[in-house]
Design a protein around this motif. Sequence first.
Motif, PDB file in Angstrom:
ATOM      1  N   LEU A   1      57.960  25.668  34.569  1.00 51.78           N
ATOM      2  CA  LEU A   1      57.967  24.206  34.705  1.00 51.78           C
ATOM      3  C   LEU A   1      56.978  23.577  33.733  1.00 51.78           C
ATOM      4  N   ALA A   2      55.799  24.177  33.616  1.00 50.31           N
ATOM      5  CA  ALA A   2      54.802  23.665  32.680  1.00 50.31           C
ATOM      6  C   ALA A   2      55.314  23.732  31.241  1.00 50.31           C
ATOM      7  N   VAL A   3      56.020  24.806  30.910  1.00 54.25           N
ATOM      8  CA  VAL A   3      56.570  24.945  29.564  1.00 54.25           C
ATOM      9  C   VAL A   3      57.590  23.848  29.283  1.00 54.25           C
ATOM     10  N   VAL A   4      58.449  23.568  30.265  1.00 54.14           N
ATOM     11  CA  VAL A   4      59.476  22.535  30.076  1.00 54.14           C
ATOM     12  C   VAL A   4      58.845  21.152  29.937  1.00 54.14           C
ATOM     13  N   LEU A   5      57.825  20.871  30.750  1.00 52.35           N
ATOM     14  CA  LEU A   5      57.225  19.535  30.760  1.00 52.35           C
ATOM     15  C   LEU A   5      56.305  19.292  29.565  1.00 52.35           C
ATOM     16  N   MET A   6      55.634  20.341  29.097  1.00 55.68           N
ATOM     17  CA  MET A   6      54.599  20.155  28.083  1.00 55.68           C
ATOM     18  C   MET A   6      55.069  20.430  26.657  1.00 55.68           C
ATOM     19  N   ALA A   7      56.139  21.186  26.509  1.00 57.82           N
ATOM     20  CA  ALA A   7      56.624  21.533  25.165  1.00 57.82           C
ATOM     21  C   ALA A   7      57.938  20.818  24.867  1.00 57.82           C
ATOM     22  N   ARG A   8      58.152  20.505  23.613  1.00 55.65           N
ATOM     23  CA  ARG A   8      59.407  19.885  23.211  1.00 55.65           C
ATOM     24  C   ARG A   8      60.521  20.923  23.244  1.00 55.65           C
ATOM     25  N   PRO A   9      61.740  20.493  23.567  1.00 56.64           N
ATOM     26  CA  PRO A   9      62.865  21.440  23.570  1.00 56.64           C
ATOM     27  C   PRO A   9      63.003  22.142  22.222  1.00 56.64           C
ATOM     28  N   SER A  10      63.171  23.452  22.277  1.00 52.25           N
ATOM     29  CA  SER A  10      63.331  24.244  21.060  1.00 52.25           C
ATOM     30  C   SER A  10      63.905  25.591  21.447  1.00 52.25           C
ATOM     31  N   ARG A  11      64.361  26.318  20.467  1.00 50.64           N
ATOM     32  CA  ARG A  11      64.884  27.653  20.738  1.00 50.64           C
ATOM     33  C   ARG A  11      63.768  28.556  21.274  1.00 50.64           C
ATOM     34  N   ARG A  12      62.561  28.367  20.781  1.00 50.40           N
ATOM     35  CA  ARG A  12      61.447  29.180  21.276  1.00 50.40           C
ATOM     36  C   ARG A  12      61.192  28.894  22.753  1.00 50.40           C
ATOM     37  N   GLN A  13      61.243  27.622  23.123  1.00 52.56           N
ATOM     38  CA  GLN A  13      61.047  27.279  24.532  1.00 52.56           C
ATOM     39  C   GLN A  13      62.122  27.926  25.399  1.00 52.56           C
ATOM     40  N   TRP A  14      63.361  27.887  24.948  1.00 48.18           N
ATOM     41  CA  TRP A  14      64.450  28.459  25.739  1.00 48.18           C
ATOM     42  C   TRP A  14      64.301  29.969  25.857  1.00 48.18           C
ATOM     43  N   MET A  15      63.808  30.612  24.806  1.00 48.46           N
ATOM     44  CA  MET A  15      63.574  32.055  24.882  1.00 48.46           C
ATOM     45  C   MET A  15      62.521  32.380  25.937  1.00 48.46           C
ATOM     46  N   VAL A  16      61.467  31.572  25.997  1.00 46.07           N
ATOM     47  CA  VAL A  16      60.429  31.770  27.021  1.00 46.07           C
ATOM     48  C   VAL A  16      61.022  31.601  28.418  1.00 46.07           C
ATOM     49  N   LEU A  17      61.876  30.598  28.579  1.00 49.32           N
ATOM     50  CA  LEU A  17      62.497  30.363  29.878  1.00 49.32           C
ATOM     51  C   LEU A  17      63.446  31.498  30.260  1.00 49.32           C
ATOM     52  N   VAL A  18      64.120  32.067  29.274  1.00 47.91           N
ATOM     53  CA  VAL A  18      64.999  33.213  29.552  1.00 47.91           C
ATOM     54  C   VAL A  18      64.180  34.371  30.106  1.00 47.91           C
ATOM     55  N   VAL A  19      63.028  34.639  29.494  1.00 49.07           N
ATOM     56  CA  VAL A  19      62.163  35.713  29.992  1.00 49.07           C
ATOM     57  C   VAL A  19      61.727  35.424  31.426  1.00 49.07           C
ATOM     58  N   ALA A  20      61.349  34.170  31.690  1.00 45.81           N
ATOM     59  CA  ALA A  20      60.965  33.788  33.052  1.00 45.81           C
ATOM     60  C   ALA A  20      62.132  33.995  34.015  1.00 45.81           C
ATOM     61  N   GLY A  21      63.333  33.611  33.581  1.00 42.39           N
ATOM     62  CA  GLY A  21      64.505  33.785  34.427  1.00 42.39           C
ATOM     63  C   GLY A  21      64.823  35.235  34.691  1.00 42.39           C
ATOM     64  N   LEU A  22      64.625  36.096  33.687  1.00 44.97           N
ATOM     65  CA  LEU A  22      64.854  37.528  33.878  1.00 44.97           C
ATOM     66  C   LEU A  22      63.924  38.086  34.950  1.00 44.97           C
ATOM     67  N   VAL A  23      62.658  37.674  34.917  1.00 44.00           N
ATOM     68  CA  VAL A  23      61.682  38.161  35.899  1.00 44.00           C
ATOM     69  C   VAL A  23      62.031  37.657  37.292  1.00 44.00           C
ATOM     70  N   VAL A  24      62.319  36.365  37.399  1.00 43.58           N
ATOM     71  CA  VAL A  24      62.627  35.783  38.704  1.00 43.58           C
ATOM     72  C   VAL A  24      63.879  36.416  39.295  1.00 43.58           C
ATOM     73  N   SER A  25      64.930  36.557  38.497  1.00 43.36           N
ATOM     74  CA  SER A  25      66.178  37.131  39.003  1.00 43.36           C
ATOM     75  C   SER A  25      65.997  38.585  39.408  1.00 43.36           C
ATOM     76  N   ALA A  26      65.242  39.349  38.612  1.00 38.20           N
ATOM     77  CA  ALA A  26      65.019  40.763  38.926  1.00 38.20           C
ATOM     78  C   ALA A  26      64.202  40.925  40.193  1.00 38.20           C
ATOM     79  N   SER A  27      63.343  39.955  40.497  1.00 33.19           N
ATOM     80  CA  SER A  27      62.465  40.092  41.668  1.00 33.19           C
ATOM     81  C   SER A  27      63.239  40.138  42.978  1.00 33.19           C
ATOM     82  N   PHE A  28      64.434  39.569  43.002  1.00 33.33           N
ATOM     83  CA  PHE A  28      65.246  39.653  44.223  1.00 33.33           C
ATOM     84  C   PHE A  28      65.674  41.094  44.473  1.00 33.33           C
ATOM     85  N   ALA A  29      65.977  41.811  43.393  1.00 30.34           N
ATOM     86  CA  ALA A  29      66.384  43.211  43.538  1.00 30.34           C
ATOM     87  C   ALA A  29      65.208  44.090  43.937  1.00 30.34           C
ATOM     88  N   TRP A  30      64.003  43.768  43.452  1.00 27.59           N
ATOM     89  CA  TRP A  30      62.829  44.591  43.758  1.00 27.59           C
ATOM     90  C   TRP A  30      62.540  44.652  45.253  1.00 27.59           C
TER      91      TRP A  30
END
Length: 311
Positions: free
Chosen positions: A105-134
């Motif tokens: 959320l901080a990344v989305v609010l504080m940084a301008r939209p960019s491919r780098r920002q979306w890559m960071v969010l993808v990593v966050a999403g991978l961790v969050v989604s995997a945590s359900f399986a853990w």
Amino acid sequence: MLDLLVIGLRLAQYCGAVILLGTPLFLLYGLRAPDALAQTWPRRLLVAACAVTALASAAGLVAQTAVMAGSLAEGLKPASLGFMITGTTLGPAFLLRAGVALAALAVVLMARPSRRQWMVLVVAGLVVSASFAWTGHGAATEGPGHYPHLMGAILHSWAAALWLGALAALLTMAARHPPGDPLSDRVLHKALHGFSGVGTLAVAVLILSGLVNSWFMVGIDQIGGLVTTPYGWLLIAKLGLFGMMLALAASNRFYLTPDMAVALEDPEDLRVAVSRLKHSLAVETVVALALLAVVAVMGTLAPVSAMDMGL
């Protein structure tokens, strides 16, 4: 009542997680960079997904503690929460999801939209989604099947997020589509076409990982439990909903998207094509929400394979 609250919060976490992973991933592969950066809707959608995931995870920690402690009052006590965090695997997973979602959320609010920002969010999403399986059924398998089952569960979560997060993005794009704007028409068509190949990959991974999970969750010896246990009934319902989504997705890819391509030069035909597309995406989204609700309930039940352990 507490059980229903736990299920509702699980559903909210699932919805936030699929958007957190699938939507920025879709922006990276489904659209050209200039077209993706020109969109105004992703920021609001991603802010909502991060906030929902963080709040639902924090509330889920309290609700799950209350279920284990026997009441909401007991679940709010520091000692009960402390035990959940330090004495179980569920507590740290809730905290991880909330923390990663807040960071995203901080990344989305504080940084301008960019491919780098979306890559960071993808990593966050991978961790969050995997945590359900853990902390789910995939992590409960013991012996040599532990890691294959866990990996199957993680891949299943990632593939679902890839599909459903893109679905949320496509529905938002279609809903905000300004009729009669040639540039917007072509961007929407490119987005649909861009998702086609990746969507096929997501479906393939879902089917394969689903077969792996079913081997451990049901098993050949207990296959009769599909029609005699609540978990089995819900699994059948999940497969039915998945089949409906698959049929709608196939219609979008093989009929509606080509029809839109043909109609790009005719404003009247294009309005009809876009209207049909919006309707199809809306129906598919409703079915997806129903499927996630079923999965949220399944996560609270003992699998069919537990029958032979007397559970």
